[in-house]
Design an enzyme around this catalytic site. Structure first.
Site, PDB file in Angstrom:
ATOM      1  N   ASP A  38       0.844  -1.206   0.000  1.00 64.49           N
ATOM      2  CA  ASP A  38       0.000   0.000   0.000  1.00 64.49           C
ATOM      3  C   ASP A  38       0.876   1.252   0.000  1.00 64.49           C
ATOM      4  O   ASP A  38       1.670   1.445   0.913  1.00 64.49           O
ATOM      5  CB  ASP A  38      -0.888  -0.048   1.254  1.00 64.49           C
ATOM      6  CG  ASP A  38      -1.999   0.987   1.234  1.00 64.49           C
ATOM      7  OD1 ASP A  38      -1.943   1.909   0.401  1.00 64.49           O
ATOM      8  OD2 ASP A  38      -2.916   0.877   2.074  1.00 64.49           O
ATOM      9  N   HIS A  73     -10.488  -1.060  -6.490  1.00 65.03           N
ATOM     10  CA  HIS A  73     -10.089   0.157  -5.768  1.00 65.03           C
ATOM     11  C   HIS A  73      -9.160   1.041  -6.601  1.00 65.03           C
ATOM     12  O   HIS A  73      -9.376   2.252  -6.682  1.00 65.03           O
ATOM     13  CB  HIS A  73      -9.424  -0.251  -4.453  1.00 65.03           C
ATOM     14  CG  HIS A  73      -8.992   0.889  -3.594  1.00 65.03           C
ATOM     15  ND1 HIS A  73      -9.879   1.769  -3.017  1.00 65.03           N
ATOM     16  CD2 HIS A  73      -7.747   1.315  -3.213  1.00 65.03           C
ATOM     17  CE1 HIS A  73      -9.216   2.673  -2.317  1.00 65.03           C
ATOM     18  NE2 HIS A  73      -7.917   2.423  -2.417  1.00 65.03           N
TER      19      HIS A  73
HETATM   20  C1  HEM Z   1      -8.613   1.029   4.625  1.00 58.56           C
HETATM   21  C2  HEM Z   1      -8.756   1.768   3.528  1.00 58.56           C
HETATM   22  C3  HEM Z   1      -7.877   1.642   2.317  1.00 58.56           C
HETATM   23  C4  HEM Z   1      -7.064   0.612   1.925  1.00 58.56           C
HETATM   24  C5  HEM Z   1      -6.841  -0.726   2.624  1.00 58.56           C
HETATM   25  C6  HEM Z   1      -6.449   1.019   0.685  1.00 58.56           C
HETATM   26  C7  HEM Z   1      -5.557   0.227  -0.029  1.00 58.56           C
HETATM   27  C8  HEM Z   1      -4.974   0.588  -1.224  1.00 58.56           C
HETATM   28  C9  HEM Z   1      -4.081  -0.252  -1.991  1.00 58.56           C
HETATM   29  C10 HEM Z   1      -3.625  -1.649  -1.571  1.00 58.56           C
HETATM   30  C11 HEM Z   1      -3.724   0.428  -3.097  1.00 58.56           C
HETATM   31  C12 HEM Z   1      -2.820  -0.086  -4.236  1.00 58.56           C
HETATM   32  C13 HEM Z   1      -1.374   0.272  -4.050  1.00 58.56           C
HETATM   33  C14 HEM Z   1      -1.068   1.745  -4.114  1.00 58.56           C
HETATM   34  O1  HEM Z   1      -1.028   2.333  -5.203  1.00 58.56           O
HETATM   35  O2  HEM Z   1      -0.846   2.307  -3.037  1.00 58.56           O
HETATM   36  C15 HEM Z   1      -4.382   1.731  -3.045  1.00 58.56           C
HETATM   37  C16 HEM Z   1      -4.285   2.717  -3.987  1.00 58.56           C
HETATM   38  C17 HEM Z   1      -4.897   3.938  -3.908  1.00 58.56           C
HETATM   39  N1  HEM Z   1      -5.767   4.364  -2.925  1.00 58.56           N
HETATM   40 FE1  HEM Z   1      -6.385   3.297  -1.330  1.00 58.56          FE
HETATM   41  N2  HEM Z   1      -6.889   2.265   0.348  1.00 58.56           N
HETATM   42  C18 HEM Z   1      -7.759   2.690   1.309  1.00 58.56           C
HETATM   43  C19 HEM Z   1      -8.430   3.890   1.354  1.00 58.56           C
HETATM   44  C20 HEM Z   1      -8.300   4.898   0.428  1.00 58.56           C
HETATM   45  C21 HEM Z   1      -8.984   6.176   0.490  1.00 58.56           C
HETATM   46  C22 HEM Z   1      -9.956   6.614   1.596  1.00 58.56           C
HETATM   47  C23 HEM Z   1      -8.562   6.889  -0.580  1.00 58.56           C
HETATM   48  C24 HEM Z   1      -8.928   8.293  -1.032  1.00 58.56           C
HETATM   49  C25 HEM Z   1     -10.057   8.920  -0.757  1.00 58.56           C
HETATM   50  C26 HEM Z   1      -7.631   6.066  -1.337  1.00 58.56           C
HETATM   51  C27 HEM Z   1      -6.993   6.440  -2.486  1.00 58.56           C
HETATM   52  C28 HEM Z   1      -6.122   5.661  -3.200  1.00 58.56           C
HETATM   53  C29 HEM Z   1      -5.450   6.103  -4.412  1.00 58.56           C
HETATM   54  C30 HEM Z   1      -5.554   7.480  -5.056  1.00 58.56           C
HETATM   55  C31 HEM Z   1      -4.690   5.025  -4.860  1.00 58.56           C
HETATM   56  C32 HEM Z   1      -3.802   4.972  -6.120  1.00 58.56           C
HETATM   57  C33 HEM Z   1      -4.664   4.594  -7.298  1.00 58.56           C
HETATM   58  C34 HEM Z   1      -3.863   4.541  -8.592  1.00 58.56           C
HETATM   59  O3  HEM Z   1      -3.278   3.493  -8.896  1.00 58.56           O
HETATM   60  O4  HEM Z   1      -3.811   5.573  -9.280  1.00 58.56           O
HETATM   61  N3  HEM Z   1      -7.511   4.864  -0.693  1.00 58.56           N
HETATM   62  N4  HEM Z   1      -5.140   1.786  -1.883  1.00 58.56           N
END
Ligand code: HEM
Length: 240
Positions: free
Chosen positions: A49, A148
């Site tokens: 993440d 996601h």
């Molecule tokens: C417990 C809650 C969450 C988990 C477990 C989670 C997990 C992840 C994971 C595993 C990734 C893929 C790896 C990475 O690019 O970092 C990701 C990408 C992302 N997450 Fe989350 N996330 C959560 C909440 C959120 C929230 C609340 C937001 C924004 C409002 C968010 C925005 C993003 C964005 C912008 C990306 C990159 C997307 C891309 O590839 O362009 N995430 N998240």
């Protein structure tokens, strides 16, 4: 870490009588240097993440993350940034009931190495660019419509990007025995309305991950820019 602990402690001591802390949340992360080479951390769902974050070397990084200089009453925020902080509990029991393949469909990346599902499993790596247009041989989207990373991507949100700096938390167990654990989500942006708010509104409606998490508390902080020589942080606000 020690310095981060020390700074608020000293502030608290010096502000005694005028201000007291109202609440505190404790998160943790892997210590730098704990791995043989720098590696993106895994969250408590076991996912890598923090991969697709804007980088300080991107040409528009400063414009996206830091408030641009202005004159007038808002000048105290010049060079500052807005931090959105959310405590997001993970529903780890239902999450653990999914197969690894199902978990990968929810996120859009592989659990083993964080490679996007649009890249071949044999050659894809964490840094392989995400291809949201890619289809599998059977004609379905390689990265599902509700994954996601698709719903959160800049391409799905009129270019909105945020700088995520998250921590894990584990505060024991709830009365039903499930872990009171998840993500202390922190993200930075020059203007939260074109960053976090835009992305979160989209996630609310269509992100598969929302079935496995609960947003429990939320705050937004205006963080003034660094102090100029001879100044203290926030002086322009406090002495205006
Ligand atoms: C417990 C809650 C969450 C988990 C477990 C989670 C997990 C992840 C994971 C595993 C990734 C893929 C790896 C990475 O690019 O970092 C990701 C990408 C992302 N997450 Fe989350 N996330 C959560 C909440 C959120 C929230 C609340 C937001 C924004 C409002 C968010 C925005 C993003 C964005 C912008 C990306 C990159 C997307 C891309 O590839 O362009 N995430 N998240």
């Amino acid at each position: 870490m020690r310095r981060l602990f020390h700074a608020p402690r000293i502030l608290q001591k010096q502000a005694a009588g005028a201000a007291t802390p109202r609440w505190q949340m404790n998160g943790f992360n892997r210590t730098p240097g704990a791995t043989a080479r720098p590696m993106t951390v895994r969250n408590l769902m076991g996912e890598i993440d923090g991969t697709n974050n804007p980088k300080p070397t991107d040409k528009d990084f400063n414009a996206k993350i830091f408030v641009p200089d202005k004159n007038g009453p808002q000048a105290w925020m010049n060079g500052g940034s807005y931090a959105v902080v959310r405590r997001i509990r993970m529903l780890l029991d239902p999450w653990d009931d999914l197969t690894t393949t199902e978990q990968e469909q929810v996120i859009g990346r592989r659990k083993s190495n964080g490679s996007p599902l649009s890249a071949p499993a044999s050659t894809g790596t964490e840094t392989t660019p995400v291809d949201l247009e890619k289809f599998t041989p059977d004609g379905s989207l390689a990265i599902p419509a509700d994954a996601h990373i698709r719903v959160a991507a800049a391409q799905s949100n009129a270019g909105a990007t945020i700088l995520r700096r998250t921590f894990s938390y584990h505060d024991g167990y709830l009365p039903d025995g499930s872990p009171d654990a998840g993500l202390l989500f922190v993200c930075w942006r020059a203007d939260p309305t074109t960053g976090f708010i835009q992305i979160q509104l989209k996630l609310d409606g269509s992100d598969h991950l929302t079935r496995f998490i609960r947003h429990e508390s939320s705050a937004i902080f205006a963080v003034p820019g660094g102090a100029q020589p001879g100044e203290y942080v926030g002086q322009r606000l406090l002495e205006a």
